[in-house]
Design an enzyme around this catalytic site. Structure first.
Site, PDB file in Angstrom:
ATOM      1  N   HIS A   1      -8.086  -5.130  -0.260  1.00 19.48           N
ATOM      2  CA  HIS A   1      -6.783  -4.512  -0.006  1.00 19.48           C
ATOM      3  C   HIS A   1      -6.083  -5.148   1.196  1.00 19.48           C
ATOM      4  O   HIS A   1      -4.862  -5.270   1.226  1.00 19.48           O
ATOM      5  CB  HIS A   1      -6.987  -3.017   0.218  1.00 19.48           C
ATOM      6  CG  HIS A   1      -5.718  -2.227   0.287  1.00 19.48           C
ATOM      7  ND1 HIS A   1      -4.812  -2.192  -0.748  1.00 19.48           N
ATOM      8  CD2 HIS A   1      -5.199  -1.444   1.263  1.00 19.48           C
ATOM      9  CE1 HIS A   1      -3.793  -1.405  -0.408  1.00 19.48           C
ATOM     10  NE2 HIS A   1      -3.998  -0.945   0.804  1.00 19.48           N
ATOM     11  N   ASP A   2      -6.861  -5.529   2.190  1.00 19.40           N
ATOM     12  CA  ASP A   2      -6.308  -6.152   3.398  1.00 19.40           C
ATOM     13  C   ASP A   2      -5.493  -7.410   3.108  1.00 19.40           C
ATOM     14  O   ASP A   2      -4.701  -7.838   3.958  1.00 19.40           O
ATOM     15  CB  ASP A   2      -7.454  -6.541   4.353  1.00 19.40           C
ATOM     16  CG  ASP A   2      -7.589  -5.550   5.496  1.00 19.40           C
ATOM     17  OD1 ASP A   2      -6.857  -4.533   5.497  1.00 19.40           O
ATOM     18  OD2 ASP A   2      -8.424  -5.784   6.388  1.00 19.40           O
TER      19      ASP A   2
ATOM     20  N   ASP B   1      -8.899  -6.276  -4.625  1.00 16.01           N
ATOM     21  CA  ASP B   1      -8.464  -5.002  -4.032  1.00 16.01           C
ATOM     22  C   ASP B   1      -8.989  -3.869  -4.904  1.00 16.01           C
ATOM     23  O   ASP B   1      -8.471  -3.620  -5.991  1.00 16.01           O
ATOM     24  CB  ASP B   1      -6.939  -4.972  -3.962  1.00 16.01           C
ATOM     25  CG  ASP B   1      -6.401  -3.697  -3.315  1.00 16.01           C
ATOM     26  OD1 ASP B   1      -7.192  -2.769  -3.039  1.00 16.01           O
ATOM     27  OD2 ASP B   1      -5.179  -3.644  -3.068  1.00 16.01           O
TER      28      ASP B   1
ATOM     29  N   SER C   1       0.848  -1.198   0.000  1.00 16.26           N
ATOM     30  CA  SER C   1       0.000   0.000   0.000  1.00 16.26           C
ATOM     31  C   SER C   1       0.884   1.250   0.000  1.00 16.26           C
ATOM     32  O   SER C   1       1.781   1.374  -0.844  1.00 16.26           O
ATOM     33  CB  SER C   1      -0.926  -0.060   1.209  1.00 16.26           C
ATOM     34  OG  SER C   1      -1.931   0.909   1.158  1.00 16.26           O
TER      35      SER C   1
ATOM     36  N   ARG D   1     -12.019   6.097  10.255  1.00 13.21           N
ATOM     37  CA  ARG D   1     -11.640   4.690  10.296  1.00 13.21           C
ATOM     38  C   ARG D   1     -12.710   3.789   9.691  1.00 13.21           C
ATOM     39  O   ARG D   1     -12.397   2.781   9.036  1.00 13.21           O
ATOM     40  CB  ARG D   1     -11.364   4.288  11.740  1.00 13.21           C
ATOM     41  CG  ARG D   1     -10.821   2.891  11.896  1.00 13.21           C
ATOM     42  CD  ARG D   1      -9.549   2.689  11.101  1.00 13.21           C
ATOM     43  NE  ARG D   1      -8.831   1.501  11.538  1.00 13.21           N
ATOM     44  CZ  ARG D   1      -7.720   1.079  10.991  1.00 13.21           C
ATOM     45  NH1 ARG D   1      -7.160   1.756  10.009  1.00 13.21           N
ATOM     46  NH2 ARG D   1      -7.122   0.003  11.429  1.00 13.21           N
TER      47      ARG D   1
END
Lengths: 412, 412
Positions: free
Chosen positions: A381-382, A348, A163, A233
């Site tokens: 993405h994680d 992602d 990232s 968040r």
């Protein structure tokens, strides 16, 4: 178990920033794992993303094994003895970036240039707060390079990051092409899209417009803009996960009722069925996904600094090596000398595979040595932080080949 | 030009809601365009989505032609004389839903059941505020059906809606299968995914945690939770657009500087080049996409009611006709008798084509008559409101065939 020891390096010389401002003096917090070999050719620098830190691997020693276990580094599944980036062979460095809230100099630290008259409502030492200068990926890389100098490391065997960390790895190859042998750029992009910037901006607006933000000087008011941090968040979490994994994990399931969470459902089917119906509320939690997001938001607001959030999202927005080449990435990457491994994940949608392919193409246009893997993982993405054998085994192989290069070089 | 005239129908009988609560008495605001034919077989009800209203087509008469032009209905490109849904042949009704802030009874209206002791800090008449009961798609459809009764319309030639409006059209075919000949369901879904709910929840949290929200009773405090509404709208806008169209429209362009917006760039290239460089700010606008989103958020916060936002997003969350069939959509749609046209747009990631295909499959499983068009449009979810000949010509053809059915029926 690998025991990590955070260290701090002080820099007395000012760091000139991309914006034209400078930081007069600063600290960088870092950790190292493994041993630097005699010719200093086995160093790997790991760059962190938005909310991570120098604490990449291992745990912090603690008499209470439970506390110790919870202190595990954010990429411990990837880095350590016998792991894909094997610290039995590599000397791995994790460094906390400037502007962070986890050790290196940031908005929560004392500003040596503060004018006490600026904030007359306090008589404590002035912290930077919103006056911390805007830092860019390039600035971070410059500071990291100075840390490498202090550690006596001229050339890095590899730069590695996911990232925003991948952007730093890429930027190293452009700012210090002679000092990087390999760059491992995972789930990253050569710049943010308009949508990426848009999500960052909404998160920043939530923080900045929180009445507890006080234009960034909330420290002196004894408050924290928690509402804004929570929203930021929650938005972030949505973009880290894929639609698919959210459906698999949460779907449309309702929040567990007390009855269900106590496991009474089979004993009392009527109560369980009751608990499975809508409660028709606009302000309370109804679905499990809501409960999850609120929990993530609450946790984050407890430990993350609001000014750091603004700084780091802006570093993301600003990163764009092709910018000074009129958007031509091939031109921008011409200067790189490193060999590359890029990895992306099909689900992602934050930094989609097409963004990695742009980098692969630009590198190939320049006849660079590139490995590229596109992993069909469901986690969005994680995924770059999770265990997936197809992913970790590629990283393992790649570092295996780096090790062979180092060994051959020593032997020859 | 079509001149629209909003009307209001009062309902003195209480409406029992899905939640078990009821609304004691209420008004529905609506507009009609065209003429109801003798056998009342040409009526088309248009259902609105999140922030729209009964004002579907035409303009409001005004001596100032500029003001009049600005009052154009939200689906005026689709509905009107000679348009795809041709009001020279169809009698089109636009209705505002319960809980809205545009005319029909909603949180800003006086609550006949309010206990003056609940809010002792005011001596004005109590408005519903956060006490407005949770309304669902099914409740809206029930209220719409009662309005059709008042208008003497037993059977609708067509129900039509996009997004949340499409959910209402679908729900009509399940709640009143005998009263619907055709359902036109555009850019819609049979329920929300976890990600959809997640975005709604973040938007709601931004509103609810705004200190000016006052648990929904902000009216009596003389404030509006504008910060929360702005964030909610910014999030919404990101999900209405596609990544592609955002990149095409805004990309990474910087906000126009004064120099550029005055068109001075060619006259003074140095100033223009200056204006094209980063200003290194975390709180001010830097990119055009930020400027656009802030503007959208500001506009929205001026006219939209915060409690309505919570109610309408919850109606979206709750809609799930398959729920009482254990998630089996085929079972859920068995009762429908209407013929269907479904349209989806390839770049719509809010209600993606796969969601429309789920409905198509469930209808085909039940041997229903279905037309389905998947339009390769770049505009994301917003595409359903925009002009695209491939899209509008399908709607035009479909309504042409409905007209033939009506005419043949009259002739026979």
């Amino acid at each position: 178990m690998l025991i990590a020891h955070p260290q701090t390096q002080h820099f007395a010389e000012p760091l000139l920033l991309q914006s034209g401002k400078s930081i007069r003096a600063y600290d960088l917090t870092y950790e190292t794992y493994g041993t630097l070999n005699a010719d200093k050719s086995n160093a790997v620098l790991v760059c962190h993303a938005l909310n991570a830190s120098h604490h990449v691997a291992g745990v912090y020693e603690n008499a209470d094994p439970e506390v110790q276990e919870k202190s595990v580094g954010w990429w411990d599944n990837m880095i350590g003895p016998g792991k894909p980036v094997d610290t039995d062979h590599f000397f791995v460095i994790g460094v906390n970036n400037l502007g962070s809230c986890f050790g290196s100099t940031g908005p929560m630290h004392v500003n040596p240039d503060a004018n006490p008259n600026t904030h007359p409502d306090t008589n404590t030492q002035q912290v930077y707060g919103a006056d911390f200068p805007v830092v860019t990926v390039e600035d971070w890389v410059n500071a990291q390079a100075l840390l490498m100098d202090k550690l006596g490391i001229t050339t890095l065997a590899a730069l590695m990051g996911g990232s925003l960390g991948g952007m730093q790895a890429l930027s190293w190859t452009l700012q210090y092409p002679e000092r990087v042998r390999h760059a491992v750029v995972i789930a990253s992009a050569p710049n943010l899209t308009a949508e990426n910037i848009a999500f960052n901006e909404v998160a920043r607006r939530a923080i900045v417009t929180d009445p507890d933000f006080h234009a960034g000087n909330f420290y002196t008011h004894g408050v924290i803009p928690k509402r804004g941090l929570r929203i930021a968040r929650m938005i972030g979490h949505i973009t880290y996960l894929s639609d698919d994994v959210m459906n698999a994990k949460f779907g449309r399931q309702l929040k567990l009722s007390l009855v269900q969470s106590l496991g009474l459902s089979s004993a009392n089917p009527e109560a369980a069925s009751q608990a499975d119906s809508y409660s028709y509320t606009t302000q309370d939690v109804e679905f499990q996904i809501e409960s999850y997001l609120r929990h993530q938001g609450d946790k984050f607001a407890e430990y993350f600094d609001a000014n750091t959030y603004l700084l780091i999202t802006r570093a993301l927005d600003y990163f764009d090596p092709a910018r000074k080449f009129g958007g031509n990435l091939t031109q921008a990457l011409k200067i790189a000398k490193a060999k590359f491994l890029l990895v992306s994940f099909t689900t992602d949608w934050r930094f989609s595979p097409s963004r990695s392919r742009e980098m692969v193409k630009a590198l190939l246009d320049n006849n660079r040595d590139v490995c590229y893997a596109e992993i069909d993982a469901p986690h969005g993405h994680d995924a770059f932080l999770l265990d997936d054998r197809r992913y970790t085994s590629i990283v393992r192989s790649y570092f295996g080949s780096i090790l062979k290069e180092i060994t051959l070089k020593v032997a020859s």
